[in-house]
Design an enzyme around this catalytic site. Structure first.
Site, PDB file in Angstrom:
ATOM      1  N   HIS A   1     -26.815  17.149  -2.146  1.00 58.05           N
ATOM      2  CA  HIS A   1     -27.974  17.879  -2.051  1.00 58.05           C
ATOM      3  C   HIS A   1     -28.554  17.804  -0.497  1.00 58.05           C
ATOM      4  O   HIS A   1     -28.871  16.580   0.058  1.00 58.05           O
ATOM      5  CB  HIS A   1     -29.122  17.489  -2.862  1.00 58.05           C
ATOM      6  CG  HIS A   1     -30.475  18.222  -2.690  1.00 58.05           C
ATOM      7  ND1 HIS A   1     -30.709  19.469  -3.080  1.00 58.05           N
ATOM      8  CD2 HIS A   1     -31.470  17.637  -2.273  1.00 58.05           C
ATOM      9  CE1 HIS A   1     -32.051  19.880  -2.659  1.00 58.05           C
ATOM     10  NE2 HIS A   1     -32.516  18.634  -2.121  1.00 58.05           N
TER      11      HIS A   1
ATOM     12  N   GLU B   1     -28.643  25.039  -4.170  1.00 53.97           N
ATOM     13  CA  GLU B   1     -29.664  23.629  -3.911  1.00 53.97           C
ATOM     14  C   GLU B   1     -28.899  22.548  -3.950  1.00 53.97           C
ATOM     15  O   GLU B   1     -29.066  21.765  -3.184  1.00 53.97           O
ATOM     16  CB  GLU B   1     -30.892  23.763  -4.796  1.00 53.97           C
ATOM     17  CG  GLU B   1     -30.397  23.639  -6.271  1.00 53.97           C
ATOM     18  CD  GLU B   1     -31.707  23.777  -7.258  1.00 53.97           C
ATOM     19  OE1 GLU B   1     -32.664  23.323  -6.796  1.00 53.97           O
ATOM     20  OE2 GLU B   1     -31.588  24.760  -8.362  1.00 53.97           O
ATOM     21  N   THR B   2     -27.972  22.192  -4.832  1.00 53.76           N
ATOM     22  CA  THR B   2     -27.361  21.267  -5.021  1.00 53.76           C
ATOM     23  C   THR B   2     -25.800  21.449  -5.597  1.00 53.76           C
ATOM     24  O   THR B   2     -25.721  22.503  -6.184  1.00 53.76           O
ATOM     25  CB  THR B   2     -27.991  20.197  -6.249  1.00 53.76           C
ATOM     26  OG1 THR B   2     -29.140  19.797  -5.884  1.00 53.76           O
ATOM     27  CG2 THR B   2     -27.078  18.922  -6.523  1.00 53.76           C
TER      28      THR B   2
ATOM     29  N   MET C   1     -10.115   2.773   0.160  1.00 53.61           N
ATOM     30  CA  MET C   1      -8.416   3.213   0.480  1.00 53.61           C
ATOM     31  C   MET C   1      -8.791   4.692   0.008  1.00 53.61           C
ATOM     32  O   MET C   1      -7.931   5.194  -0.983  1.00 53.61           O
ATOM     33  CB  MET C   1      -7.750   2.411  -0.023  1.00 53.61           C
ATOM     34  CG  MET C   1      -7.491   1.353   0.931  1.00 53.61           C
ATOM     35  SD  MET C   1      -5.805   0.719   0.546  1.00 53.61           S
ATOM     36  CE  MET C   1      -5.056   1.474   1.978  1.00 53.61           C
TER      37      MET C   1
ATOM     38  N   HIS D   1     -27.712  13.567  -5.420  1.00 55.94           N
ATOM     39  CA  HIS D   1     -29.116  13.812  -5.897  1.00 55.94           C
ATOM     40  C   HIS D   1     -28.898  13.033  -7.396  1.00 55.94           C
ATOM     41  O   HIS D   1     -29.886  13.501  -8.293  1.00 55.94           O
ATOM     42  CB  HIS D   1     -29.385  15.369  -6.132  1.00 55.94           C
ATOM     43  CG  HIS D   1     -30.707  15.729  -6.216  1.00 55.94           C
ATOM     44  ND1 HIS D   1     -31.483  15.192  -7.139  1.00 55.94           N
ATOM     45  CD2 HIS D   1     -31.602  16.078  -5.291  1.00 55.94           C
ATOM     46  CE1 HIS D   1     -32.606  15.789  -6.979  1.00 55.94           C
ATOM     47  NE2 HIS D   1     -32.676  16.234  -5.685  1.00 55.94           N
TER      48      HIS D   1
ATOM     49  N   HIS E   1      -3.536  14.616  -2.550  1.00 52.64           N
ATOM     50  CA  HIS E   1      -3.794  15.348  -3.536  1.00 52.64           C
ATOM     51  C   HIS E   1      -3.300  16.952  -3.139  1.00 52.64           C
ATOM     52  O   HIS E   1      -3.133  17.895  -4.037  1.00 52.64           O
ATOM     53  CB  HIS E   1      -5.408  15.567  -3.922  1.00 52.64           C
ATOM     54  CG  HIS E   1      -5.902  14.380  -4.847  1.00 52.64           C
ATOM     55  ND1 HIS E   1      -6.969  14.473  -5.490  1.00 52.64           N
ATOM     56  CD2 HIS E   1      -5.216  13.071  -5.106  1.00 52.64           C
ATOM     57  CE1 HIS E   1      -6.910  13.259  -6.126  1.00 52.64           C
ATOM     58  NE2 HIS E   1      -5.939  12.400  -5.853  1.00 52.64           N
TER      59      HIS E   1
ATOM     60  N   HIS F   1       0.755  -1.257   0.045  1.00 56.94           N
ATOM     61  CA  HIS F   1      -0.021   0.029  -0.088  1.00 56.94           C
ATOM     62  C   HIS F   1       1.075   1.286   0.038  1.00 56.94           C
ATOM     63  O   HIS F   1       2.166   1.171   0.303  1.00 56.94           O
ATOM     64  CB  HIS F   1      -1.144  -0.011   1.147  1.00 56.94           C
ATOM     65  CG  HIS F   1      -1.910  -1.142   1.255  1.00 56.94           C
ATOM     66  ND1 HIS F   1      -3.050  -1.094   0.672  1.00 56.94           N
ATOM     67  CD2 HIS F   1      -1.798  -2.166   1.850  1.00 56.94           C
ATOM     68  CE1 HIS F   1      -3.621  -2.339   0.753  1.00 56.94           C
ATOM     69  NE2 HIS F   1      -2.838  -2.886   1.789  1.00 56.94           N
TER      70      HIS F   1
ATOM     71  N   HIS G   1      -5.659   8.891  -1.173  1.00 59.46           N
ATOM     72  CA  HIS G   1      -6.020   7.655  -1.462  1.00 59.46           C
ATOM     73  C   HIS G   1      -4.766   6.815  -1.651  1.00 59.46           C
ATOM     74  O   HIS G   1      -3.645   7.118  -1.946  1.00 59.46           O
ATOM     75  CB  HIS G   1      -6.849   7.582  -2.719  1.00 59.46           C
ATOM     76  CG  HIS G   1      -6.060   8.183  -4.089  1.00 59.46           C
ATOM     77  ND1 HIS G   1      -5.635   7.371  -5.105  1.00 59.46           N
ATOM     78  CD2 HIS G   1      -6.298   9.498  -4.742  1.00 59.46           C
ATOM     79  CE1 HIS G   1      -5.129   8.138  -6.161  1.00 59.46           C
ATOM     80  NE2 HIS G   1      -5.499   9.512  -5.887  1.00 59.46           N
ATOM     81  N   CYS G   2      -5.071   5.586  -1.594  1.00 58.64           N
ATOM     82  CA  CYS G   2      -4.030   4.600  -1.967  1.00 58.64           C
ATOM     83  C   CYS G   2      -3.606   4.696  -3.436  1.00 58.64           C
ATOM     84  O   CYS G   2      -4.511   4.490  -4.269  1.00 58.64           O
ATOM     85  CB  CYS G   2      -4.245   3.268  -1.323  1.00 58.64           C
ATOM     86  SG  CYS G   2      -2.911   2.017  -1.278  1.00 58.64           S
TER      87      CYS G   2
ATOM     88  N   ASP H   1      -1.518   8.622  -1.639  1.00 55.77           N
ATOM     89  CA  ASP H   1      -1.179  10.097  -2.653  1.00 55.77           C
ATOM     90  C   ASP H   1      -2.072  11.159  -2.039  1.00 55.77           C
ATOM     91  O   ASP H   1      -3.584  10.840  -1.838  1.00 55.77           O
ATOM     92  CB  ASP H   1      -1.557   9.475  -4.092  1.00 55.77           C
ATOM     93  CG  ASP H   1      -1.857  10.530  -4.979  1.00 55.77           C
ATOM     94  OD1 ASP H   1      -1.481  11.845  -4.694  1.00 55.77           O
ATOM     95  OD2 ASP H   1      -2.389  10.301  -6.147  1.00 55.77           O
TER      96      ASP H   1
ATOM     97  N   HIS I   1      -7.615  -0.603  -5.279  1.00 53.72           N
ATOM     98  CA  HIS I   1      -7.325  -0.150  -3.851  1.00 53.72           C
ATOM     99  C   HIS I   1      -8.413   0.812  -3.471  1.00 53.72           C
ATOM    100  O   HIS I   1      -9.029   1.077  -2.494  1.00 53.72           O
ATOM    101  CB  HIS I   1      -6.164   0.224  -3.605  1.00 53.72           C
ATOM    102  CG  HIS I   1      -5.266  -0.882  -3.433  1.00 53.72           C
ATOM    103  ND1 HIS I   1      -4.314  -1.037  -2.470  1.00 53.72           N
ATOM    104  CD2 HIS I   1      -5.056  -1.909  -4.177  1.00 53.72           C
ATOM    105  CE1 HIS I   1      -3.771  -2.232  -2.456  1.00 53.72           C
ATOM    106  NE2 HIS I   1      -3.955  -2.752  -3.759  1.00 53.72           N
TER     107      HIS I   1
END
Length: 370
Positions: A271, A295-296, A166, A322, A116, A111, A151-152, A114, A161
């Site tokens: 939403h 709203e969304t 993950m 939504h 971001h 494993h 994330h992996c 990463d 993964h």
């Protein structure tokens, strides 16, 4: 061995060769933070007058079988700290994130992680590759504010993964706190982290979900389902109903709640039914001014969004993806249970259901136009 995995392997090898064997620690104060399971977030300051620090976290990778719906469907998961999603981390701009990543010898897979939010070395993926029985320490400077996915990302197995659980979120707050478009401070009374996962569970020839003795045994069937791009489940925080009923998130009328929502793989559309996004960082990046009164909102796959809402009425609020098929049929629904006093001025039932009165509508008895 695919061309993609060969190229990824070459990139990892090159970055490892270029990396220093040991990095000197910045001369800064250290803070050790104990992570908590989502939807909760560890205690943190929303704004600070203190200078940058090294903020130390520890995560243990856990491979395990989990139940993902009310029918008892079993799923071979890979997790950070045993939860889907992994825990949310919070630091401030200019801090150093220092993560000890542990892969116990009880696991079977290599494993890594990463971030971001990080700059360089595949987001840390090239510097955190750990086999079972190993641990590694990564440190990077948080130079950009916002909510970011981690994330992996192991060579040749990244999608498997990620969709096996993950992923998680790191939030980097501005040192002077959140602001609206005009520079006015924004604060929250509570914060919740909703991690959305698309899951791909193989079925047998009769249509029943299959179970496996090990991760390795599940790999071939699972990747075959993944490649069709049709999830069997779309869930919040690891399973259908993880954030509903007794597990509903809570608030009180008048409280402002921060909702951080991530999806490491697919687009989603959060939403709040009966509420709104008062302030929304749709891309999750606090250097950009928030949008108002949505709203969304749209969270791109591989990112996290953030929204503030001040609850004005008590009751049960459904918080959904939504794409209502995914919300209702596949599981992407959560609840907020809000306490307080009802405000009839915002909403009221004028009259209860009853027989239809010909030619009349509403409380004032307005005539129907014919």
């Amino acid at each position: 061995m695919t061309r993609r995995s060969v190229l990824m392997g070459a990139a990892v090898a090159a970055l490892l060769a270029a990396a220093p064997a040991l990095a000197a620690s910045p001369d800064l104060p250290r803070k050790t933070v104990d992570l908590v399971a989502p939807p909760f977030v560890h205690p943190h300051q929303q704004a600070t007058r203190e200078g940058p620090a090294i903020v130390a976290f520890k995560m243990v990778i856990e491979e395990k079988e989990v139940v993902i719906d009310e029918a008892g469907t079993k799923f071979r998961a890979m997790t950070f700290n045993g939860t889907m999603p992994g825990p949310m981390m919070v630091v401030h701009e200019g801090d150093y994130v220092e993560l000890t990543l542990v892969n116990p010898d009880t696991n079977t897979m290599p494993h890594n992680i990463d971030f971001h939010a990080a700059t360089g070395a595949l987001g840390g993926g090239a510097l955190t590759h750990v086999n079972p029985g190993e641990q590694v320490v990564l440190r990077f400077k948080a130079t950009r504010t916002g909510a970011f996915v981690y994330h992996c990302a192991p060579e040749g197995m990244i999608p498997w993964h990620v969709v096996s659980g993950m992923s998680g979120t790191l939030m980097v707050l501005p040192r002077n706190g959140l602001k609206d478009r005009d520079g006015k401070p924004l604060r929250y009374d509570r914060i919740y982290y909703v991690g959305e996962n698309d899951l791909y569970v193989p079925r047998d020839e009769t249509g029943k979900y299959k179970t496996y003795e090990s991760l390795a045994e599940s790999y071939s069937d699972t990747t075959e389902v993944m490649r069709k791009l049709i999830p069997t489940h779309v869930v919040f925080n690891g399973k259908v109903g993880a954030l509903t009923g007794a597990n509903a998130m809570t608030a009180k009328v008048g409280e402002t709640v921060m909702i951080v929502h991530s999806q490491a793989n697919r687009d989603t559309r959060p939403h709040l039914i009966g509420g709104h996004g008062d302030y929304v960082w749709e891309t999750g990046k606090f250097a950009n001014p928030p949008e108002k009164n949505l709203e969304t909102w749209f969270v791109r796959g591989g990112s996290a969004g953030a929204a503030l809402y001040t609850f004005l009425q008590p009751g049960i609020y459904a918080y959904v993806n939504h794409n209502l098929i995914e919300a209702v049929e596949l599981g992407a629904t959560a609840h907020f249970k809000v306490e307080g006093t009802w405000n009839d001025d915002l909403m009221t039932q004028v009259s209860p259901p009853g027989p239809i009165t010909p030619g009349k509508v509403g409380a004032a008895g307005t005539s129907v136009v014919k």
